[in-house]
Design an enzyme around this catalytic site. Structure first.
Site, PDB file in Angstrom:
ATOM      1  N   TYR A 150       0.837  -1.203   0.000  1.00  0.00           N
ATOM      2  CA  TYR A 150       0.000   0.000   0.000  1.00  0.00           C
ATOM      3  C   TYR A 150       0.875   1.257   0.000  1.00  0.00           C
ATOM      4  O   TYR A 150       0.628   2.196  -0.762  1.00  0.00           O
ATOM      5  CB  TYR A 150      -0.906  -0.017   1.229  1.00  0.00           C
ATOM      6  CG  TYR A 150      -1.771   1.211   1.388  1.00  0.00           C
ATOM      7  CD1 TYR A 150      -2.986   1.320   0.725  1.00  0.00           C
ATOM      8  CD2 TYR A 150      -1.380   2.268   2.211  1.00  0.00           C
ATOM      9  CE1 TYR A 150      -3.788   2.443   0.866  1.00  0.00           C
ATOM     10  CE2 TYR A 150      -2.173   3.395   2.366  1.00  0.00           C
ATOM     11  CZ  TYR A 150      -3.364   3.478   1.691  1.00  0.00           C
ATOM     12  OH  TYR A 150      -4.153   4.596   1.839  1.00  0.00           O
ATOM     13  N   LYS A 154       1.097   4.365  -2.815  1.00  0.00           N
ATOM     14  CA  LYS A 154       0.842   5.776  -2.534  1.00  0.00           C
ATOM     15  C   LYS A 154       2.060   6.642  -2.855  1.00  0.00           C
ATOM     16  O   LYS A 154       1.905   7.827  -3.211  1.00  0.00           O
ATOM     17  CB  LYS A 154       0.414   5.945  -1.074  1.00  0.00           C
ATOM     18  CG  LYS A 154      -0.979   5.390  -0.798  1.00  0.00           C
ATOM     19  CD  LYS A 154      -2.052   6.068  -1.648  1.00  0.00           C
ATOM     20  CE  LYS A 154      -3.458   5.639  -1.286  1.00  0.00           C
ATOM     21  NZ  LYS A 154      -4.488   6.328  -2.082  1.00  0.00           N
TER      22      LYS A 154
END
Length: 244
Positions: A150, A154
């Site tokens: 994740y 990002k």
């Protein structure tokens, strides 16, 4: 509050959580908002709360045909697009050694591929003065245990804004990132768990979790002419978590 009066906005992942907080603030500031998301029940509930200045299109940012339907509806109903918020995202906890191709595919398909094609397909409807807002995360700046996939996705989103600011030079369209810290949403509680997530909020200098409405307030600033000299930038709404 009428900084967005008459503007048309799209918010992906807008049926709940941070996306709904952004949409709610945009409507309060005078915008008409199209919500886009996978769950029809959440979209219906969100539109019922937002009122006549909101509409919903069901679909996934990972499906290009769904994005085509979204922007065809925007063009048919409103003609042009002023504000595009690429907010849809997902993540799972998985430490190094336990990461599977599925973990990678799910995160990067939504967070990176979805962001890319949301913006690329919405761009032809935008004009000078338009604002593109990408939802980043403090994890794109910090090391985060069991959350590397994740976090890497990002970090990619953050660089999209830097690179696209150059691609959009001369168009009058700006692109910036709003990066939340620990924010009270159902998705975050499902992924992390209430007790450790509340502990993370307590560890920030402000000492609590954020509320989606607080992210919405900053997104409204980035959407408005108040941020007219900002592009390629990132604004943290994180209680200070990534700043110390």
């Amino acid at each position: 509050m009428d900084r967005l009066n008459g503007k048309t906005a799209v918010v992906t992942g807008g049926g709940s959580g941070i996306g709904f907080g952004i949409a709610q603030r945009f409507v309060a500031e005078g915008a008409f908002v199209f919500l886009f998301g996978r769950r029809q029940d959440a979209l219906d509930a969100a539109v019922a709360k937002l009122g006549p200045n909101a509409a919903a299109i069901q679909g996934s940012v990972t499906e290009l045909a769904d994005l085509d339907r979204l922007f065809a509806a925007v063009e048919a109903q409103r003609g042009t697009l002023d504000i595009l918020v690429a907010n849809a995202g997902t993540g799972e906890l998985a430490p190094l050694g336990d990461i599977t191709p599925g973990h990678y595919d799910r995160a990067f398909d939504v967070n990176v591929k979805g962001t890319l094609f949301t913006v690329q397909k919405g761009l032809p409807l935008m004009r000078a003065g338009g604002s593109i807002i990408l939802t980043g995360s403090t994890t794109g700046e910090m090391g985060t245990p069991s959350f590397s996939i994740y976090s890497a996705s990002k970090a990619a989103v953050r660089n999209f804004a830097r690179s696209w600011a150059l691609d959009l030079k001369g168009t009058g369209i700006r692109v910036n990132v709003v990066s939340p810290g620990p924010t009270l949403t159902d998705l975050a509680l499902d992924v992390v768990g209430r007790e450790p997530f509340e502990a993370l909020g307590a560890s920030t200098p402000i000492g609590r979790l954020g509320d989606p409405s607080e992210i919405g307030a900053v997104a409204a600033f980035l959407a408005s002419s108040d941020s007219s000299f900002m592009t390629g930038g990132e604004v943290f709404v994180d209680g200070g978590l990534a700043q110390i």
